[in-house]
Scaffold this active site. Structure first.
Site, PDB file in Angstrom:
ATOM      1  N   GLU B 169       0.830  -1.209   0.000  1.00 19.31           N
ATOM      2  CA  GLU B 169       0.000   0.000   0.000  1.00 19.31           C
ATOM      3  C   GLU B 169       0.856   1.247   0.000  1.00 19.31           C
ATOM      4  O   GLU B 169       2.024   1.214   0.335  1.00 19.31           O
ATOM      5  CB  GLU B 169      -0.955   0.033   1.182  1.00 19.31           C
ATOM      6  CG  GLU B 169      -0.361  -0.348   2.521  1.00 19.31           C
ATOM      7  CD  GLU B 169       0.876   0.363   2.960  1.00 19.31           C
ATOM      8  OE1 GLU B 169       0.853   1.616   2.957  1.00 19.31           O
ATOM      9  OE2 GLU B 169       1.873  -0.292   3.314  1.00 19.31           O
ATOM     10  N   GLU B 311       4.508  -0.322   0.985  1.00 16.01           N
ATOM     11  CA  GLU B 311       4.498  -0.501  -0.477  1.00 16.01           C
ATOM     12  C   GLU B 311       4.364  -1.971  -0.869  1.00 16.01           C
ATOM     13  O   GLU B 311       4.213  -2.288  -2.047  1.00 16.01           O
ATOM     14  CB  GLU B 311       5.780   0.031  -1.152  1.00 16.01           C
ATOM     15  CG  GLU B 311       6.069   1.488  -0.951  1.00 16.01           C
ATOM     16  CD  GLU B 311       7.330   1.943  -1.687  1.00 16.01           C
ATOM     17  OE1 GLU B 311       7.937   1.129  -2.400  1.00 16.01           O
ATOM     18  OE2 GLU B 311       7.702   3.123  -1.526  1.00 16.01           O
TER      19      GLU B 311
END
Lengths: 344, 344
Positions: B169, B311
Site C-alpha cells: 500500500e 508498499e
C-alpha cells in the site's frame, strides 16, 4: 602462536558516509529499509567500496568424515557423507537445488571424506576422516595447519570470480565435533553445547553429552586456538575456518550458514578476531546451541526459519536478501529524480 | 450483518498427508527444512492441491489518500501519495525495483488518491481521498462496501493468471487510519496502537495518540466490522481487505506485507475469519504495533528485518522464500533416487 594471517580493517568512515548519503537520497523515509540498509553498509566496508556488488555468488560446501562417529553420536551412518557428496554433484541435494534457483555457483570441497576421491569435488583432502577425539586428538597440529592453509588458498582462488561467498558443510558426526569446539573455545558445558543434530532422540543427545564430557576431560584445557581445532575439529571445519580467514584477508564477504559453519567462524575468530566484519550470519538454526554461539560472536542472524539441515542451505536462502538490498541501493530513484517531495 | 462472501476450508487431511510424505522422502533429515516445509503445506492447503505452484507472482499495491492528514499526523505532505504512484509506475520505487528483481508482476491500484486518475494505474477509485475521521466517518458504509467489492472482483480477475499474490500500500496518513482500526477492532489503546509511521518524532507520535483518542471517543464503540472499516479506514485498506477476502474465496494464497496490510487482514478476518489460512505474514515491521497485531491474528511472520517502508516491500522480499521452498519440494532427490542411506 597466532596463525599468521593479516586481515585489513573494515571500518572506513568515508565509505560509511557515502553509503548513508546514497540510502538517504532514495525515495523512502530514512532508515525504512532497516537491515537491508545496514547489510549494504557492511558489504561496502568488507569489499572496501561504497558501491559493492553481490552479482557473482558462490557457495563452498566443505565435506569431511569424523572418527567420533565410532561413539554412536549420529542418527545416520557415516557412509551418508560420501553419498551426499554424490547427491550434491548430481544436483539432487537441497543446497544444489537452491544454488540453481538463486544462481549461486556451488563448489563441493572434499576436505577429508572417508572414501576414494570423488570426481567433480575439489580435492583438498587431508586424510580419510579424522581420528576419534574420544581417544586422542582428531588430527595433528600440522594437519590442522594444512587444512587452514587449504582454505585460505581456496578463498584466494575464488576472490577474482566472486563478489559474495557462502559456506556450508556435510559430515556425519560434525555437530558433535562442533559442540566440542564450542565447549573448548568458550568454556560452555556439554549440556549447553549438544543438540539433536540430524535427529537424535533425548537419550541420544544425553549420550552425546557424555561423549563430549569425557573427551573434554581427556584433553584438558587447551589455550592455542589451532590446537583446539586440531583436537576436536573436523577437516571440513578447519578448512572452512581457513576459508573464512582467507576470504577476510582478500576482502571477500562471506555468508555463514548454521551451527557448524558458525563454529568454523568461532575458530577463525579465535585465530584472528578481525575476521568478524567480513562475515554475515544467515540464520539461527534449530540446533539449540546455535543461538548461544551467535551471541558469543555478537552476531545477529538475518532470519530464523527453524532450519537445521546444514549444507549451506540457510546461507543460500539469505542470498536473495543481498540481491534485494543491492538492487534497491543501485536502482531506486532519488527524491530529485522522481520529483517526490522530501520531508523538511 | 456479515459481509456476504464464502470462503472454502483449507484443512484437507489428504493433502496434509501427501505433502508430509513428499517432504519425508527427500534427502534430508525429517523436518530439517523447518518453516520451508510448513509454508509448502499451507500453500498446498490454500491452493487445494498437494503440488502447489508459486511461479506466477503478483503484488497489488493499493493507494489512497486520507482526510486525517489534515490533523498533522504524517512526516510527509499528502501530495507524496500521488507522487509515489508515479514513482511506482516509472519503476523507481522500492517495490517496483524488488518486483523486477524477483519477477513479480506489480499492479498499482488507485483506490482513492486525491488527484486526477493516473494512466497506468488500475482505476478502483472511490473518491478523492477519505474524509477526516477526526470529524466524522472516513467514508460511508456504501463506499466501504464498494471498496470491498472492488477488491473481491480484482482478486477474481487475478486468480487465473497468478499462483501467489501479495499486498502492499501507499497512502500518506495511513498508519493513523490503521492504528485507529486496530484500536476499534481489538479494543487496544491508542498508546499501544500508534507509532512513528514514516518517521514522526516523539512529540509527533504523542499528537497522533491524541488525535486517535479523540476520534475513538467521537465515534464510540462500533460492533459491525464493515462499519468500523467505513469509520476509520482508508479506501486502499478497505479495497485490500476485499482483495484478501476475494483471494481466499478463490483459493489464491496471499503474502501480506507489514502494519497497514496486516490491518487490512484484521478487517478481512473480522468480516470472515475463514480468510486466515490463505494469508502468509511476510515480516514484522519496525512500526511498534505490528508485533501486537500479528499476535492478535496468531500469525508468525517469516522474517524480521526492521523494515517499515510499506508498499509491499516486505512481502516482495518474502517471495524468494516461497521460490526456495517450492524448488526444494519439487526438485530435491528422494533417498531412493539418490541412493542415500536413510535412518532406520
Amino acid at each position: 602462536m597466532p596463525f599468521p594471517i593479516e586481515i585489513p580493517a573494515a571500518a572506513n568512515p568515508q565509505i560509511a558516509a557515502e553509503v548513508a548519503a546514497r540510502w538517504n537520497s532514495l525515495t523512502k523515509p530514512p532508515g525504512s529499509l532497516g537491515r537491508l540498509e545496514s547489510l549494504v553498509e557492511q558489504l561496502a566496508q568488507a569489499a572496501g567500496t561504497a558501491r559493492p556488488s553481490a552479482t557473482r555468488k558462490a557457495i563452498a560446501v566443505f565435506c569431511g568424515d569424523h572418527g567420533i562417529t565410532a561413539e554412536g553420536v549420529s542418527a545416520y551412518p557415516k557412509e551418508v557423507t560420501r553419498q551426499m557428496v554424490l547427491n550434491f554433484l548430481a544436483g539432487g541435494a537441497a543446497i544444489t537445488v537452491l544454488c540453481r534457483r538463486f544462481q549461486i555457483v556451488p563448489y563441493i570441497v572434499d576436505a577429508g571424506v572417508d572414501a576414494d576421491p570423488t570426481e567433480g569435488a575439489i580435492n583438498l583432502r587431508i586424510a580419510r576422516g579424522t581420528a576419534n577425539f574420544a581417544r586422542g586428538p582428531a588430527m595433528s597440529i600440522s594437519q590442522a595447519e594444512q587444512a587452514l592453509h587449504n582454505g585460505i588458498r581456496f578463498a584466494n582462488t575464488l576472490r577474482p570470480v566472486c563478489d559474495l561467498a557462502a559456506t556450508g558443510e556435510m559430515g556425519i558426526g560434525n555437530t558433535t565435533s562442533a559442540s566440542a569446539l564450542l565447549c573448548a573455545y568458550r568454556q560452555i558445558s556439554p549440556e549447553q553445547a549438544a543438540g539433536p543434530g540430524t535427529g537424535l532422540d533425548a537419550p541420544g543427545v544425553q549420550h552425546k553429552v557424555h561423549v563430549l564430557r569425557d573427551a573434554l576431560r581427556l584433553h584438558g584445557r587447551i589455550a592455542d586456538p589451532v590446537e583446539v581445532l586440531a583436537t576436536f575439529g573436523g577437516f571440513e571445519i578447519a578448512t572452512m575456518a581457513g576459508f573464512l580467514l582467507g576470504a577476510a584477508s582478500a576482502r571477500l564477504p562471506v555468508v555463514v550458514d548454521g551451527f557448524i559453519s558458525s563454529v568454523a567462524a568461532l575458530a577463525a575468530h579465535a585465530i584472528n578476531p578481525a575476521v568478524l566484519p567480513f562475515l554475515f550470519f544467515s540464520h539461527v538454526s534449530a540446533e539449540p546451541a546455535h543461538q548461544r554461539l551467535l551471541a558469543e560472536l555478537h552476531a545477529r542472524p538475518i532470519f530464523d526459519l527453524d532450519m537445521r539441515l546444514g549444507e549451506g542451505s540457510g546461507a543460500a536462502l539469505a542470498m536473495p536478501v543481498f540481491d534485494a538490498a543491492i538492487a534497491l541501493y543501485d536502482n531506486m530513484a532519488t527524491f530529485a529524480e522522481a520529483r517526490v517531495t522530501n520531508r523538511e
